[in-house]
Each structure stands twice: as C-alpha cells, then as structure tokens.
Design an enzyme around this catalytic site. Structure first.
Site, PDB file in Angstrom:
ATOM      1  N   GLY A   1       4.267   4.951  -5.136  1.00  0.00           N
ATOM      2  CA  GLY A   1       4.389   6.344  -5.584  1.00  0.00           C
ATOM      3  C   GLY A   1       3.170   6.811  -6.337  1.00  0.00           C
TER       4      GLY A   1
ATOM      5  N   PRO B   1      -1.560  -0.123  -7.165  1.00  0.00           N
ATOM      6  CA  PRO B   1      -0.453  -0.805  -6.485  1.00  0.00           C
ATOM      7  C   PRO B   1      -0.034  -0.068  -5.201  1.00  0.00           C
ATOM      8  CG  PRO B   1      -0.040  -0.672  -8.839  1.00  0.00           C
ATOM      9  CD  PRO B   1      -1.250   0.182  -8.570  1.00  0.00           C
ATOM     10  N   VAL B   2       0.477  -0.825  -4.250  1.00  0.00           N
ATOM     11  CA  VAL B   2       0.775  -0.296  -2.902  1.00  0.00           C
ATOM     12  C   VAL B   2       2.247   0.110  -2.789  1.00  0.00           C
ATOM     13  CG1 VAL B   2       0.802  -0.920  -0.436  1.00  0.00           C
ATOM     14  CG2 VAL B   2      -1.050  -1.727  -1.917  1.00  0.00           C
ATOM     15  N   ALA B   3       2.490   1.187  -2.055  1.00  0.00           N
ATOM     16  CA  ALA B   3       3.853   1.718  -1.854  1.00  0.00           C
ATOM     17  C   ALA B   3       4.566   1.881  -3.189  1.00  0.00           C
ATOM     18  CB  ALA B   3       4.658   0.819  -0.908  1.00  0.00           C
TER      19      ALA B   3
ATOM     20  N   LYS C   1      -2.474   8.906  -8.722  1.00  0.00           N
ATOM     21  CA  LYS C   1      -1.859  10.101  -9.328  1.00  0.00           C
ATOM     22  C   LYS C   1      -0.466   9.777  -9.842  1.00  0.00           C
ATOM     23  CE  LYS C   1       1.278  10.746  -5.869  1.00  0.00           C
ATOM     24  NZ  LYS C   1       2.698  10.530  -5.988  1.00  0.00           N
TER      25      LYS C   1
ATOM     26  N   ALA D   1       0.066   7.009  -4.720  1.00  0.00           N
ATOM     27  CA  ALA D   1      -0.846   7.565  -3.705  1.00  0.00           C
ATOM     28  C   ALA D   1      -2.120   6.746  -3.517  1.00  0.00           C
ATOM     29  CB  ALA D   1      -1.184   9.020  -4.022  1.00  0.00           C
ATOM     30  N   GLY D   2      -1.976   5.429  -3.522  1.00  0.00           N
ATOM     31  CA  GLY D   2      -3.138   4.567  -3.335  1.00  0.00           C
ATOM     32  C   GLY D   2      -3.789   4.725  -1.970  1.00  0.00           C
TER      33      GLY D   2
ATOM     34  N   ASP E   1      -1.026  13.756   0.011  1.00  0.00           N
ATOM     35  CA  ASP E   1      -1.606  13.578  -1.321  1.00  0.00           C
ATOM     36  C   ASP E   1      -3.123  13.427  -1.289  1.00  0.00           C
ATOM     37  OD1 ASP E   1       0.984  13.539  -2.319  1.00  0.00           O
ATOM     38  OD2 ASP E   1       1.112  11.355  -2.328  1.00  0.00           O
TER      39      ASP E   1
ATOM     40  N   SER F   1      -3.761   7.387  -0.084  1.00  0.00           N
ATOM     41  CA  SER F   1      -4.446   8.687  -0.091  1.00  0.00           C
ATOM     42  C   SER F   1      -5.751   8.606  -0.871  1.00  0.00           C
ATOM     43  CB  SER F   1      -3.547   9.756  -0.725  1.00  0.00           C
ATOM     44  OG  SER F   1      -2.411   9.963   0.072  1.00  0.00           O
TER      45      SER F   1
HETATM   46  P1  ATP Z   1       2.565   8.249  -1.590  1.00  0.00           P
HETATM   47  O1  ATP Z   1       2.909   8.342  -3.033  1.00  0.00           O
HETATM   48  O2  ATP Z   1       1.277   8.984  -1.205  1.00  0.00           O
HETATM   49  O3  ATP Z   1       3.675   8.544  -0.635  1.00  0.00           O
HETATM   50  P2  ATP Z   1       2.496   5.432  -2.028  1.00  0.00           P
HETATM   51  O4  ATP Z   1       1.616   5.400  -3.212  1.00  0.00           O
HETATM   52  O5  ATP Z   1       3.951   5.290  -2.289  1.00  0.00           O
HETATM   53  O6  ATP Z   1       2.205   6.741  -1.227  1.00  0.00           O
HETATM   54  P3  ATP Z   1       0.640   3.811  -0.589  1.00  0.00           P
HETATM   55  O7  ATP Z   1       0.155   2.817  -1.573  1.00  0.00           O
HETATM   56  O8  ATP Z   1      -0.266   4.938  -0.253  1.00  0.00           O
HETATM   57  O9  ATP Z   1       2.069   4.352  -1.018  1.00  0.00           O
HETATM   58  O10 ATP Z   1       1.040   2.982   0.722  1.00  0.00           O
HETATM   59  C1  ATP Z   1       1.998   3.403   1.667  1.00  0.00           C
HETATM   60  C2  ATP Z   1       1.839   2.575   2.925  1.00  0.00           C
HETATM   61  O11 ATP Z   1       0.642   2.994   3.582  1.00  0.00           O
HETATM   62  C3  ATP Z   1       1.653   1.093   2.680  1.00  0.00           C
HETATM   63  O12 ATP Z   1       2.872   0.421   2.757  1.00  0.00           O
HETATM   64  C4  ATP Z   1       0.687   0.639   3.760  1.00  0.00           C
HETATM   65  O13 ATP Z   1       1.372   0.033   4.830  1.00  0.00           O
HETATM   66  C5  ATP Z   1       0.049   1.913   4.292  1.00  0.00           C
HETATM   67  N1  ATP Z   1      -1.421   1.993   4.060  1.00  0.00           N
HETATM   68  C6  ATP Z   1      -2.343   2.343   4.958  1.00  0.00           C
HETATM   69  N2  ATP Z   1      -3.578   2.359   4.422  1.00  0.00           N
HETATM   70  C7  ATP Z   1      -3.450   1.994   3.155  1.00  0.00           C
HETATM   71  C8  ATP Z   1      -4.361   1.829   2.101  1.00  0.00           C
HETATM   72  N3  ATP Z   1      -5.674   2.029   2.248  1.00  0.00           N
HETATM   73  N4  ATP Z   1      -3.879   1.449   0.912  1.00  0.00           N
HETATM   74  C9  ATP Z   1      -2.554   1.278   0.748  1.00  0.00           C
HETATM   75  N5  ATP Z   1      -1.641   1.399   1.726  1.00  0.00           N
HETATM   76  C10 ATP Z   1      -2.070   1.760   2.927  1.00  0.00           C
END
Ligand code: ATP
Length: 333
Positions: free
Chosen positions: A107, A103-105, A18, A109-110, A145, A112
């Site tokens: 923003g 991509p992880v962390a 998202k 919502a991967g 999310d 979620s």
């Molecule tokens: P949001 O925007 O919902 O706050 P984000 O997109 O910034 O989240 P995510 O990619 O959801 O961040 O990852 C946040 C943290 O969640 C990661 O650093 C990781 O340690 C943990 N995590 C747990 N399960 C997962 C998963 N399936 N995929 C990604 N990260 C995960």
C-alpha cells in the site's frame, strides 16, 4: 539522441513511497477502476533506480524484497523504460538496477515509484528530456499512483488517482509505518470493498473539509484526527490482525492511524522523532507489527541523484539533482 545522452553511461533516480492521508472510494467505473478522491503524501522511504545501456533489456532487484518482485518484463520499471523508448523512438536497451527499500504489496506504491524512477532515469540517459506533463501522461499508463511518484509533496488525486492537483499544505510530519509480513493485492482489496458495500448507495467521492483544514493549518493533531480510508474495512476484513496493530498504535501515543492505500501497512502519525521511536518500540515489543519503519513527509517526487560520465561507479556523481516539484528532500527520521 542528443549529445547529452551519449556522454552518460549510468543514471540513478530516487523515487519515494507514498501514504494516503485520505482515500475516498466512489462507485466502480465502466473500465473496472473506481472513482477516487485521495490525498497523497510522499514520504522519506525510497527506491533507487539505476539505468545503463546494455545489449539487451534486463533488470536486477537488490535488497530485502528481491524474492517478491518480478525480474522480468512485467516489472513496472522495465515496462516504464520500454514505454518511454517506444514513445521517443529510442533503440538502446538498458539494464535496470533497483535498490529497493520500499516494502512490496504494502500500500506504499513501491512499484509505481520504480516506474517513475525508471522513466526519469531513462529520460536523462537517452537525452529525451520530456516535459513534466508528457512524463506524467506516460506514468499514468503504468499505474494510478505513478504520476504522484513523479510529483511528490502532498497532492490531491482524482479520477483513478492519476489526475493530480496541488494541496495548499504546511507542516512536516513524522510517520511510523507498521508493516505486515503478508502483502495484500490491490485488486483483491477493491473486490472486498465492493463486496462489503454491495447493495449500499456509494456517493461520488470528494475530499473532506477536515482534511483540507488540517493540511492548511499544519497541525499534526488535526491531521491525525482527519486520516481516513474507505478501503480500511476491506483491508481489516482480509487481515483481521490489523485491528490490533491500530489499537496498539493509538494506545501508544499516535495522533492518528490509518491503513495506507490498499494496505496492509498501517501509517501512524506522531508529533516528533522521539514519539516515533517510542511507538516503533511499542509496536515491535507487543508483537503487533513484524517490522516497523519511520519516515518524514512530505518529500519531493522522483529526482535524479547521479549521472556518472565514466564506467559505472568509477566517475562518481555529478552532484546534479533535478526533480519534478515537491518540497526539497527530507530524509527518514
Ligand atoms: P499500490 O499501493 O500502488 O496499489 P502496492 O504498494 O500495494 O501498490 P507494489 O509494491 O507496487 O504494491 O507491488 C504490487 C505488485 O506489483 C507486486 O506484488 C509485484 O508482483 C508487482 N510489481 C511489478 N513491478 C514491481 C516493482 N518494481 N516493485 C514492486 N512490485 C512490482
């Protein structure tokens, strides 16, 4: 378990990332979360979550972000599967495989999305067939999310972002995502937001009129001007180089740009695929963004893409596609 469950050996759900078109952050609540008013849009950047019966609970993460994602019981997809199993009285462990492209962390919502995908895939594998409302309630227990990842499309989120209402919106939008090579932790960004606003009066958050007008009109220029995020000053304070990313995007044809959620991804809106390609090149060539992805939105929420009836990979897809609302799937540009 129904007979449908026993005939399935592997189910795959596709779940979208998202962007927040608008994120108004109100005062901190007594439970530590903040009152939010946000507008989400699901975009054509997905994780695929596959589940199959196994002797014990387990998870494998494939793709470029494997090292950044926990492969244990803290993974949101595994937590989602176990939550549904416990609610539905299921005693069949699954192995989960995530083909991760979000991509992880970032923003986006991967995590979620993976929770939503795991809920949907396990629900089908086990033949639970939960109602949409029950599934959204479970998703809300996993992350603010996660309900939106089930619903998709464009929606307004209130409460801590988990109470959703549809938005009357038109248009198909082209996004260019400037990624960062260092993630931002969501709690850290909220803490920085509180620090920057300490002593100031923070009003209750409400969706803005320009955002609603822009979405109703389907006019990308209006939407570009209406993009906003109360967490952006905090994300810029923690990663000052995002200022340059925003400047490069706005100088190279973007209709608007905003930090998505808690960042550090900066989402730029462009008028069409060609402008998107040009902007992606400019962001990369300038050195402002280590990586860039393009996507269109809105797309549908998490939906099943395969439900194989033989050993994994041997029987192929049934071709069935189901989902939880949202416009029909649009793919990355
Ligand atoms: P949001 O925007 O919902 O706050 P984000 O997109 O910034 O989240 P995510 O990619 O959801 O961040 O990852 C946040 C943290 O969640 C990661 O650093 C990781 O340690 C943990 N995590 C747990 N399960 C997962 C998963 N399936 N995929 C990604 N990260 C995960």
């Amino acid at each position: 378990m129904s007979s449908a469950a026993s005939s399935l050996c592997c189910v795959t759900a596709r779940a979208p990332a998202k962007v927040n078109l608008e994120l108004m952050v109100g005062p901190r609540r007594s439970d530590g979360f903040h009152h939010l008013a946000t507008v989400f849009q699901a975009i054509g950047l997905h994780d695929d979550v596959s589940v199959e019966p196994a002797d014990e609970w387990g998870i494998t993460v494939n793709g470029p972000y494997t090292d950044l994602v926990p492969a244990d019981g803290t993974n949101l997809a595994l937590r989602a599967a176990r939550l549904l199993a416990s609610e539905a009285g299921i005693d069949v462990p699954v192995h989960i495989t995530i083909d991760k492209d979000i991509p992880v962390a970032a923003g986006l919502a991967g995590g979620s999305a993976d929770a939503a995908g795991a809920l949907l895939a396990c629900d089908a594998l086990w033949g639970v067939w939960s109602s949409k409302a029950a599934m959204e309630d479970l998703a809300a227990e996993l992350g603010s999310d996660a309900p939106f990842a089930l619903v998709g499309g464009t929606a307004m989120g209130s409460g801590r972002g988990d109470q959703l209402a549809p938005v009357l919106g038109r248009g198909r939008y082209h996004w260019v995502l400037a990624l960062s090579d260092v993630g931002l932790s969501t709690p850290t960004v909220y803490a920085e937001c509180d620090r920057l606003r300490s002593g100031l009066h923070v009003p209750a958050p409400a969706p803005s009129a320009p955002m609603m007008t822009a979405l109703r009109s389907g006019d990308a220029t209006l939407l570009g001007r209406a993009l906003s995020n109360d967490l952006q000053p905090a994300a810029l304070s923690l990663q000052p180089r995002l200022e340059e990313v925003l400047a490069v995007g706005l100088d190279n044809g973007a209709l608007g740009g905003v930090v998505s959620g808690s960042g550090p991804t900066v989402a730029f809106l462009v008028s069409d695929t060609e402008r998107g390609l040009d902007l992606a090149v400019a962001l990369t060539a300038s050195g402002a963004a280590p990586a860039v992805k393009r996507a269109v939105g809105p797309v549908r929420g998490a939906h099943l893409i395969t439900a194989a009836s033989g050993p994994r990979g041997s029987a192929g897809s049934t071709g069935r596609e189901t989902g939880h609302g949202g416009p029909a799937g649009l793919r990355s540009s």
